[in-house]
Write an enzyme that holds these catalytic residues in place. Structure first.
Site, short mmCIF file in Angstrom:
data_model
loop_
_atom_site.label_atom_id
_atom_site.label_comp_id
_atom_site.label_asym_id
_atom_site.label_seq_id
_atom_site.Cartn_x
_atom_site.Cartn_y
_atom_site.Cartn_z
N PHE A 113 52.14 -14.17 23.39
CA PHE A 113 51.27 -13.34 24.22
C PHE A 113 49.91 -14.01 24.26
O PHE A 113 49.18 -14.01 23.26
CB PHE A 113 51.20 -11.95 23.58
CG PHE A 113 50.40 -10.94 24.34
CD1 PHE A 113 50.99 -10.18 25.35
CD2 PHE A 113 49.06 -10.70 24.04
CE1 PHE A 113 50.27 -9.21 26.05
CE2 PHE A 113 48.34 -9.73 24.72
CZ PHE A 113 48.95 -8.98 25.73
N LEU B 119 46.43 -14.14 25.49
CA LEU B 119 45.27 -13.51 26.11
C LEU B 119 43.99 -14.22 25.66
O LEU B 119 43.24 -14.77 26.46
CB LEU B 119 45.25 -12.02 25.73
CG LEU B 119 44.03 -11.19 26.13
CD1 LEU B 119 43.85 -11.15 27.65
CD2 LEU B 119 44.14 -9.77 25.60
N THR B 120 43.76 -14.23 24.35
CA THR B 120 42.54 -14.80 23.77
C THR B 120 42.35 -16.27 24.16
O THR B 120 43.32 -17.03 24.23
CB THR B 120 42.62 -14.69 22.24
OG1 THR B 120 42.68 -13.31 21.91
CG2 THR B 120 41.43 -15.33 21.55
N GLN C 224 39.66 1.40 -15.51
CA GLN C 224 40.83 0.88 -14.79
C GLN C 224 41.41 1.97 -13.87
O GLN C 224 41.80 1.70 -12.74
CB GLN C 224 41.89 0.40 -15.80
CG GLN C 224 43.00 -0.46 -15.22
CD GLN C 224 42.59 -1.92 -15.07
OE1 GLN C 224 41.41 -2.26 -15.22
NE2 GLN C 224 43.54 -2.78 -14.76
N GLN C 225 41.43 3.20 -14.35
CA GLN C 225 41.94 4.30 -13.53
C GLN C 225 41.07 4.51 -12.30
O GLN C 225 41.58 4.70 -11.19
CB GLN C 225 41.99 5.58 -14.37
CG GLN C 225 43.00 5.50 -15.50
CD GLN C 225 42.88 6.65 -16.49
OE1 GLN C 225 42.12 7.58 -16.29
NE2 GLN C 225 43.64 6.56 -17.58
N ARG D 161 39.31 2.33 -10.84
CA ARG D 161 39.44 1.21 -9.92
C ARG D 161 40.72 1.29 -9.12
O ARG D 161 40.75 0.89 -7.96
CB ARG D 161 39.41 -0.12 -10.71
CG ARG D 161 38.06 -0.41 -11.33
CD ARG D 161 38.16 -1.54 -12.34
NE ARG D 161 38.28 -2.84 -11.68
CZ ARG D 161 38.41 -3.99 -12.32
NH1 ARG D 161 38.44 -4.02 -13.64
NH2 ARG D 161 38.51 -5.12 -11.66
N GLY E 174 42.96 -12.64 -15.21
CA GLY E 174 43.42 -13.99 -14.91
C GLY E 174 44.82 -14.01 -14.31
O GLY E 174 45.09 -14.74 -13.37
N GLU F 85 43.70 -8.17 17.39
CA GLU F 85 43.82 -6.96 18.22
C GLU F 85 42.51 -6.17 18.21
O GLU F 85 42.51 -4.96 18.35
CB GLU F 85 44.97 -6.06 17.76
CG GLU F 85 46.32 -6.72 17.76
CD GLU F 85 46.96 -6.77 19.14
OE1 GLU F 85 47.61 -7.78 19.43
OE2 GLU F 85 46.80 -5.82 19.93
#
Lengths: 624, 624
Positions: free
Chosen positions: B156, B158-159, B352-353, B355, B428, B451
């Site tokens: 497709f 277009l761009t 941690q929870q 996050r 890590g 899009e």
């Protein structure tokens, strides 16, 4: 007296090639050459130019941006380039002592070229080399010369598969055998394998291995560093008993060979112990100048501050590169406009400016902070080297530890978010590998993790501040630190009484305004965090739980706000020095105000909430 | 009646293999099988299992996580896998009509395996295929059958290099030659090259090319789609006059071959015009059912809404995968603890929870939103297909456009930030390529851009709301939309008078509380944005500038808050349906409350500021 353009050399700062950016450049309100001279100084510009010219003219450093390089090829090239950097010998030891800022400048130049190269060079010299130098003694000096000639190639093996942040739980052992006067280095199991060790994957011949030192009778003296040969320098084949390998592909920095190693009862001579903090005599007695294990441990990990400061400066490099790419693209990319015929540069959109310009200001402010903190670190290291055991030296160590432990998170996150914003602000073109934004993001990413996870590190800084507050409350001690970053806290009752009053927007466009607000904010957060911690301690069983329950909503913002204040303070002072050329004062003042206000604005909810509590002191948020 | 576990099949939801997660799983307050059945339904679970089993058992889909695959090899494999998906024929056309949610479910399953595969398949079928089907006529039906047999492979286009977001500035031309009854497709220069076209780089044989249609005498009828053969399907060599190639390495999705193309006076038959919105008769006359170019243009780009809805659902897939990886790792990784001997899972840390868990809740809320919006889109498309020209149909199109234009940004950004948080939360190990978090982040990244750039798209949504407000103010029109997402705005004076009162934390743990606050916030932001826009219009020369000056601080937060409200509203209603099994009500209610409160908390500064203005109505922030 500030350097002037006239004092410079046309060859040092040549004009930019003509192109689509000319129109914007012509509109600048200041001379970029003057700004470069003020920011770097002529000597440093010359030093950096020497490095860049060498790399530009050396085919070994030629590359195609966005090329599809195999992992093995990239790692090989990176090793050869690292070797070549030693051959160029850009920085003599005398030069290093005369102008220490050239050390991070060299690392930054390598980082501008490729993070993997900077990391490989840094790990061999400043991490492995420094560990040998600062933890060892005369008997280890022979290694130093081999490090600089690259006869041996080194790595720093602390982290294990199951333990990174919690270094005290490291499980590799070193049992002393008095019969042969050797240590037996051993990995008890798979989870104790050394892991993530940079340079270990393919190329390191020697490693500084951290292991728990056991004397006969199984008396354990805690973690000590040993220098262990892991590969034959001629063949790069592993030494007997060493299982060593490459960890494979990572999200970025793929020129760097991170590795793992397991040791199966590997015997090394007694002298392999880097014996500054503890030694085993030829007679088989353990001796140490330090009284207890904790103190010894602190010294052995002291080198981590310098790692954090290096990472901070590499994060700034990544941010600088990304913001330059995105701003230049934005000044030439045209999309939409007031009419269908006339398109304007995307940089003209307030949205694009709001997305990018704060990161430009952040790059300047953090760059200055990174240099100034490095100079503080040099002062600390000179004290160590000269055997300074004063209280001030110890306090300086703690202060720098606190600043580096929050400075690395702030810089690495700012770079991470800034690079992502730059990537998105360049639209589809930003997603093309050759435009480098992806590499910068991926290479910057581990800066958030290694040498201490950002969130874990911030706790070091909040603990430092809480400790000072406790001493103040309990013993009436003054807030005072060698670099004066906490001295303002003495005035906290009057700071907390201050009200912020401005009568116009123009009044805010000076970083002094944001600075005052930051001081208020840090005082407020310190008081609240201290209260919350004590409240938690009263209602909980352990300190451990109490601290964990304070960190999210109190300790973390406290540490970040304190560090932002320090960055703003230092940059504010820097750009308001009398030696700033008059023609640069306006632009530097704007950069300082922009960074300060933008950073502060992220604490807006806290400021509003605090004001609300002040105006209704009896009323607290129901949630607290 | 909700499905029950008993109604399921043990083979459909087998037990997890035993392992280190058992302890946490045993502590669950609900049955995961029951939740899976409620969330997906048995039929959908069976459909997904069919797909996953096929891929698991097919050696073509075997892979090593984190393998170092060359660009060419990866693109080749991805093409072969795409072809194999057609051969499996997982979804018949009848099935598609009977249960339309299987279309996004298939794409999501492919996305769970590899974003590049989902994109390649989607671009060929739902983007290229749909464009031919919906923009063409009977004479193009022959292509449809070839699309599904993969005799031809599509893209497709277009761009262009210099224009993406501003589609009106696209510059490829299609001149009609009455002598030969052909169109001459031409790229006037390098900047008009088609760019970023997915599938075009290596494999597409045909492209839907958007070009400006010129009739003799140089009358231009604006952008039209043409189907143009770009490669020989046997040799994949370019057709004469077509210069086509691969754009090279990208930050992610490297299995997808994005390409560029320039056309040098390429002649295509008259029938190549996809002629639904405009046609050239054999006699050489331009005819169109639409009165003006603007209206035609709107129809030709109408397909973009469905693209945005697909992207939204793929972003949710990425978030789901990342959060599952990070939570499982966090439940098994132990680091530090209350004593030196006892380490606890990192998931136990409040940090941690905080996050991770909000992203788990976001994955559930956005997943539900994505499905419900897809069903709305199906309703719209059925209306189109049946020739519905009612005002309601047009309004439905506008409402879905507004929801998709903010839904794609919200979902893609949430996924982007969530994946980054997951990466960092895994320390890590999260940086190792085999753990997939990097691939997820890099593959999700373009969802923020293609899009429609997220920031540009949000303006569509704020414009929609501002348009409704203008109609209300100017004509007294009610706020009313087919899906009722804006109907609450009718009560805005009384909503704005509401005060938020709670007496305990427990009172907040229901998404109804956040929902009420969101309604207040959207009313407030709409009023402020409308005022700001009018003020800007009065003081500025053009609408263009006025809108640009409102977007950062007003339009953008308005669009995001409105969409968040819609997501919260739909999920709240979903989990409070009478058919929710009693045993799931608590956990679903918590997910709903967590997502709502977490999202709302990011607007905390705005809420405080608004309250402050209300309590001192005469006093505005000096900065405004």
């Amino acid at each position: 007296m500030a350097p002037t353009v006239e004092g410079g050399d046309a060859a040092l700062l040549p004009e930019f090639p003509r192109g689509p950016l000319d129109a914007y450049r012509a509109r600048a309100s200041f001379s970029w050459k003057e700004l470069a001279l003020f920011t770097e100084g002529e000597d440093m510009l010359r030093f950096k130019k020497t490095i860049f010219s060498a790399l530009e003219n050396d085919p070994l450093f030629a590359r195609s941006p966005g090329a599809d390089l195999s992992l093995d090829k990239y790692r090989e090239l990176n090793f050869l380039r690292c070797k070549r950097i030693f051959e160029y010998d850009f920085l003599s030891v005398e030069d290093m002592f005369r102008s220490p800022l050239k050390v991070p400048a060299l690392i930054q130049c390598l980082g501008m070229y490729d993070s993997s190269l900077a990391a490989k060079y840094l790990l061999h010299t400043l991490v492995f080399g420094s560990a040998v130098y600062s933890s060892g003694s005369e008997r280890h000096l022979t290694y130093i010369q081999k490090i600089f000639s690259m006869e041996i190639f080194g790595c720093f093996a602390l982290t294990e598969l199951s333990h990174g942040s919690n270094t005290k739980a490291i499980r590799t052992t070193a049992h002393y055998d008095p019969a042969t006067k050797e240590f037996i280095i051993h990995s008890p199991d798979f989870e104790a394998a050394k892991f993530w060790v940079g340079n270990m994957g393919k190329t390191a011949t020697h490693a500084v291995v951290f292991a728990k030192l056991h004397m006969p009778g199984d008396q354990c003296h805690g973690l000590h560093p040993f220098i262990v040969q892991i590969r034959d320098p001629k063949t790069l084949l592993p030494m007997p008993g060493v299982m060593v390998g490459d960890m494979g592909k990572k999200l970025g920095q793929n020129g760097l060979d991170n590795g793992f190693a397991m040791f199966h009862k590997v015997r090394v001579p007694r002298q392999s112990l880097l014996n500054r903090m503890g030694d085993v005599t030829p007679e088989g007695t353990y001796v140490s100048p330090f009284k207890d294990v904790r103190q010894r441990f602190g010294v052995s990990l002291g080198g981590l501050s310098s790692g954090r400061v290096s990472i901070l400066s590499l994060a700034v490099v990544n941010l600088k590169l990304a913001i330059a790419i995105a701003l230049r693209f934005s000044a030439t990319r045209r999309q939409f406009g007031p009419t269908q015929e006339e398109e304007i540069a995307v940089l003209e959109y307030p949205m694009q400016q709001c997305r990018l310009l704060p990161y430009l200001a952040a790059a300047y402010a953090l760059d200055h902070f990174s240099k100034s903190l490095f100079l503080d670190l040099v002062e600390l290291q000179r004290g160590h080297a000269s055997g300074d055991c004063s209280a001030r030296q110890a306090e300086l160590g703690r202060e720098i530890h606190a600043l580096a432990s929050a400075g690395k998170p702030l810089a690495s996150w700012t770079a991470q978010q800034g690079i992502q914003e730059c990537r998105e602000a360049c639209g589809g073109h930003g997603y093309l590998a050759m435009n480098r934004l992806g590499v910068l993001r991926d290479d910057n990413d581990p800066n958030c993790t290694y040498e201490g996870d950002n969130n874990v590190l911030l706790q070091q800084t909040s603990n430092y501040l809480l400790g000072l507050r406790a001493r103040r409350v309990q013993d009436g001690a003054c807030f005072r630190s060698p670099l004066k970053s906490v001295d303002f806290l003495n005035a906290y009752p009057s700071i907390l009484d201050q009200k912020f009053e401005v009568s116009s927007v123009a009044d805010c466009l000076d970083s002094a305004v944001a600075l005052a607000a930051y001081k208020w904010l840090v005082c407020y957060l310190l008081r609240e965090t201290y209260q919350k911690l004590n409240q938690e301690k009263r209602s909980r069983s352990s300190d451990f739980e109490a601290r964990n329950n304070c960190q999210v909503s109190h300790g973390r913002p406290l540490a970040l706000a304190f560090l932002e204040l320090t960055v703003v303070q230092r940059f504010h002072e820097h750009v308001h020095q009398p030696c700033v050329p008059p023609s640069l004062r306006a632009v530097l003042g704007r950069l300082s105000a922009l960074y300060a206000l933008w950073s502060l604005s992220r604490h807006a909810a806290l400021l509003y909430r605090a004001e609300r509590r002040r105006s209704c002191p009896g009323r607290r948020d129901r949630s607290s």
